[in-house]
Design a protein around this motif. Structure first.
Motif, PDB file in Angstrom:
ATOM      1  N   ARG A  68      25.364 -35.291  -5.025  1.00 18.94           N
ATOM      2  CA  ARG A  68      25.461 -36.410  -4.096  1.00 18.94           C
ATOM      3  C   ARG A  68      26.866 -36.567  -3.536  1.00 18.94           C
ATOM      4  O   ARG A  68      27.068 -37.097  -2.447  1.00 18.94           O
ATOM      5  N   ARG A  69      27.863 -36.119  -4.252  1.00 20.45           N
ATOM      6  CA  ARG A  69      29.232 -36.246  -3.781  1.00 20.45           C
ATOM      7  C   ARG A  69      29.512 -35.386  -2.561  1.00 20.45           C
ATOM      8  O   ARG A  69      30.446 -35.626  -1.827  1.00 20.45           O
ATOM      9  N   TRP A  70      28.749 -34.339  -2.365  1.00 24.65           N
ATOM     10  CA  TRP A  70      29.022 -33.484  -1.201  1.00 24.65           C
ATOM     11  C   TRP A  70      27.819 -33.313  -0.301  1.00 24.65           C
ATOM     12  O   TRP A  70      27.860 -32.568   0.656  1.00 24.65           O
ATOM     13  N   SER A  71      26.742 -34.020  -0.598  1.00 26.53           N
ATOM     14  CA  SER A  71      25.565 -33.934   0.252  1.00 26.53           C
ATOM     15  C   SER A  71      24.969 -35.302   0.441  1.00 26.53           C
ATOM     16  O   SER A  71      25.472 -36.283  -0.071  1.00 26.53           O
ATOM     17  N   VAL A  72      23.882 -35.366   1.160  1.00 34.78           N
ATOM     18  CA  VAL A  72      23.131 -36.601   1.290  1.00 34.78           C
ATOM     19  C   VAL A  72      21.987 -36.516   0.293  1.00 34.78           C
ATOM     20  O   VAL A  72      20.950 -35.916   0.554  1.00 34.78           O
ATOM     21  N   GLY A  73      22.196 -37.093  -0.879  1.00 28.22           N
ATOM     22  CA  GLY A  73      21.257 -36.929  -1.971  1.00 28.22           C
ATOM     23  C   GLY A  73      19.856 -37.398  -1.636  1.00 28.22           C
ATOM     24  O   GLY A  73      18.873 -36.826  -2.099  1.00 28.22           O
ATOM     25  N   VAL A  74      19.719 -38.440  -0.852  1.00 30.52           N
ATOM     26  CA  VAL A  74      18.399 -38.939  -0.522  1.00 30.52           C
ATOM     27  C   VAL A  74      17.630 -37.932   0.324  1.00 30.52           C
ATOM     28  O   VAL A  74      16.414 -37.829   0.252  1.00 30.52           O
ATOM     29  N   LEU A  75      18.340 -37.165   1.123  1.00 34.09           N
ATOM     30  CA  LEU A  75      17.679 -36.121   1.906  1.00 34.09           C
ATOM     31  C   LEU A  75      17.064 -35.092   0.975  1.00 34.09           C
ATOM     32  O   LEU A  75      15.956 -34.615   1.193  1.00 34.09           O
ATOM     33  N   ALA A  76      17.803 -34.779  -0.075  1.00 37.77           N
ATOM     34  CA  ALA A  76      17.263 -33.842  -1.048  1.00 37.77           C
ATOM     35  C   ALA A  76      15.991 -34.417  -1.654  1.00 37.77           C
ATOM     36  O   ALA A  76      14.980 -33.733  -1.802  1.00 37.77           O
ATOM     37  N   ALA A  77      16.030 -35.683  -2.000  1.00 31.82           N
ATOM     38  CA  ALA A  77      14.863 -36.302  -2.607  1.00 31.82           C
ATOM     39  C   ALA A  77      13.688 -36.318  -1.646  1.00 31.82           C
ATOM     40  O   ALA A  77      12.549 -36.065  -2.023  1.00 31.82           O
ATOM     41  N   THR A  78      13.952 -36.628  -0.398  1.00 33.46           N
ATOM     42  CA  THR A  78      12.888 -36.710   0.602  1.00 33.46           C
ATOM     43  C   THR A  78      12.172 -35.384   0.755  1.00 33.46           C
ATOM     44  O   THR A  78      10.948 -35.324   0.881  1.00 33.46           O
TER      45      THR A  78
ATOM     46  N   ARG B  97      14.445 -39.335  -6.331  1.00 37.03           N
ATOM     47  CA  ARG B  97      14.566 -40.640  -5.688  1.00 37.03           C
ATOM     48  C   ARG B  97      13.785 -40.701  -4.383  1.00 37.03           C
ATOM     49  O   ARG B  97      13.623 -39.725  -3.675  1.00 37.03           O
ATOM     50  N   TYR B  98      13.328 -41.873  -4.068  1.00 42.17           N
ATOM     51  CA  TYR B  98      12.675 -42.146  -2.790  1.00 42.17           C
ATOM     52  C   TYR B  98      11.507 -41.210  -2.498  1.00 42.17           C
ATOM     53  O   TYR B  98      11.410 -40.615  -1.434  1.00 42.17           O
ATOM     54  N   MET B  99      10.608 -41.101  -3.450  1.00 39.34           N
ATOM     55  CA  MET B  99       9.481 -40.192  -3.297  1.00 39.34           C
ATOM     56  C   MET B  99       8.562 -40.610  -2.159  1.00 39.34           C
ATOM     57  O   MET B  99       7.775 -39.802  -1.671  1.00 39.34           O
ATOM     58  N   GLU B 100       8.649 -41.863  -1.719  1.00 42.27           N
ATOM     59  CA  GLU B 100       7.757 -42.315  -0.666  1.00 42.27           C
ATOM     60  C   GLU B 100       8.471 -42.441   0.682  1.00 42.27           C
ATOM     61  O   GLU B 100       7.916 -42.978   1.638  1.00 42.27           O
ATOM     62  N   GLU B 101       9.690 -41.951   0.782  1.00 38.67           N
ATOM     63  CA  GLU B 101      10.426 -42.033   2.028  1.00 38.67           C
ATOM     64  C   GLU B 101      10.071 -40.882   2.957  1.00 38.67           C
ATOM     65  O   GLU B 101       9.942 -39.747   2.531  1.00 38.67           O
ATOM     66  N   VAL B 102       9.924 -41.168   4.241  1.00 39.46           N
ATOM     67  CA  VAL B 102       9.682 -40.138   5.235  1.00 39.46           C
ATOM     68  C   VAL B 102      10.861 -40.034   6.190  1.00 39.46           C
ATOM     69  O   VAL B 102      11.087 -38.995   6.805  1.00 39.46           O
ATOM     70  N   ASP B 103      11.648 -41.096   6.300  1.00 46.19           N
ATOM     71  CA  ASP B 103      12.787 -41.148   7.209  1.00 46.19           C
ATOM     72  C   ASP B 103      14.006 -40.533   6.526  1.00 46.19           C
ATOM     73  O   ASP B 103      14.626 -41.158   5.671  1.00 46.19           O
ATOM     74  N   PRO B 104      14.379 -39.291   6.844  1.00 42.00           N
ATOM     75  CA  PRO B 104      15.446 -38.599   6.119  1.00 42.00           C
ATOM     76  C   PRO B 104      16.803 -39.287   6.170  1.00 42.00           C
ATOM     77  O   PRO B 104      17.559 -39.221   5.212  1.00 42.00           O
ATOM     78  N   ALA B 105      17.126 -39.933   7.282  1.00 40.53           N
ATOM     79  CA  ALA B 105      18.453 -40.528   7.423  1.00 40.53           C
ATOM     80  C   ALA B 105      18.459 -42.035   7.188  1.00 40.53           C
ATOM     81  O   ALA B 105      19.509 -42.661   7.262  1.00 40.53           O
TER      82      ALA B 105
END
Length: 269
Positions: A4-14, A147-155
Motif C-alpha cells: 500500500r505504501r507504493w501502490s493503490v491498495g484498494v485497486l489491488a483489492a478491487t 479489502r472492498y470485495m464489493e467495490e466496482v469503482d477502482p478509484a
C-alpha cells in the motif's frame, strides 16, 4: 514491505477478489455509449453525484496518476473480469516498481516488478516476469488483497464526489470546487496517512471535474498541497469506454506460476 505504501491498495483489492459479482442485477447490463444516462442535472453538486452512476455498472476503462504513480485498466462486468497495470517511480531515490493485476472469475493473477527491492525478498527470482496465480482462500486473509470485495469503482470517485463542499459549473461539462477528503473515508485514491498529514487542509482540497454529453464522469483532478514528506501534486483519474470495455485476457500458461507465501505477506498491513 507494505504494498500500500507504493501502490493503490484498494485497486489491488478491487481486481484480485470476486468483487465484480457484487453489483445489483438491475445495474449489470452494459449500456451503449450515447444512451447510458440522462444529461447532467442542472444543479452542479447533483450533476457530480449522478456522474458516477454509470461506473457502478462495471463496464469502462480508466487511468490513474499522482505522486509518481501511473496506472490504467478496465472493468468488464459482462465477463466478470478486470485488469490493471501500474508503475511507481520514486522521484527522490530513482527507484521504480510495477504491478499488473488480472481478474477473470473465479481466478486472479498478479505480476510484480519490485525493482531493486526484489533482491531483498526470498524466492523473488522464481516469479520475476511471471504472473502469480492467487489462491482465493489465501487472498481473503491477506490484508489489502481482501479489502472492498464489493467495490466496482477502482478509484473511489463516487465517494469523492459525495465529499464535495463547494462546486461551480464553469462551462458545459466542466466543474470546479472543493472537497473535504477527510470525509471521503477509504476512497482508493487517498492514503490515510496523507489525509492525516494534510490536517485542516484536507477539508478544502481544490478539484476540477469533466462530464461527457451523457453526464458521465470522464475526468477528476484533485490538487493536493505538500504535506509531511509528500510534495504538492495532482491526483488525476479518467474514465472512458462506458459500456464498451473489452474483457480481460488470461495470461499465457507458460508465464504463470503459483503465488509464493511472500506475495501474500507483502499485501498485509
Amino acid at each position: 514491505m507494505n504494498i500500500r505504501r507504493w501502490s493503490v491498495g484498494v485497486l489491488a483489492a478491487t481486481l484480485l477478489v470476486p468483487g465484480l459479482t457484487a453489483c445489483k442485477s438491475d445495474d449489470a447490463a452494459p449500456t451503449a455509449a450515447g444512451s447510458a444516462a440522462s444529461a447532467a442535472p442542472a444543479d452542479p453538486k447533483e450533476a457530480l453525484l449522478a456522474s458516477t452512476k454509470e461506473i457502478e455498472k462495471g463496464n469502462f476503462t480508466f487511468t490513474l496518476a499522482g505522486a509518481g504513480l501511473s496506472g490504467k485498466g478496465l472493468v468488464h462486468k459482462p465477463s466478470n473480469s478486470a485488469q490493471f497495470s501500474m508503475k511507481f517511480d520514486d522521484e527522490s531515490g530513482g527507484m521504480s516498481m510495477g504491478m499488473e493485476l488480472i481478474y477473470i472469475e473465479p481466478d486472479s493473477w498478479v505480476m510484480l516488478d519490485l525493482g531493486e527491492l526484489g533482491a531483498m525478498i526470498p524466492g523473488a527470482e522464481k516469479w520475476k516476469g511471471k504472473y502469480q496465480h492467487l489462491d482465493q482462500s489465501k487472498v481473503k486473509g491477506a490484508g489489502e488483497l481482501s479489502r472492498y470485495m464489493e467495490e466496482v469503482d477502482p478509484a473511489g470517485s463516487a465517494k469523492l464526489t459525495k465529499s464535495v463542499t463547494e462546486v461551480q459549473k464553469t462551462a458545459e461539462g466542466s466543474y470546479t470546487g472543493k472537497l473535504d477528503v477527510s470525509a471521503a473515508g477509504d476512497a482508493a485514491t487517498l492514503d490515510a496517512d496523507l489525509v492525516k498529514a494534510l490536517g485542516a487542509q484536507a477539508k478544502t482540497l481544490p478539484f476540477t471535474a469533466k462530464l461527457d454529453g451523457e453526464g458521465r464522469l470522464t475526468e477528476l483532478v484533485i490538487s493536493v498541497p505538500a504535506a509531511g514528506e509528500t510534495k504538492a501534486h495532482d491526483i488525476k483519474v479518467t474514465y472512458a469506454d462506458y459500456g464498451n470495455a473489452t474483457a480481460a485476457q488470461k495470461p499465457p500458461a507458460d508465464k504463470v506460476v503459483e503465488a509464493s507465501p511472500e506475495t501474500y505477506e507483502m499485501f498485509k498491513k
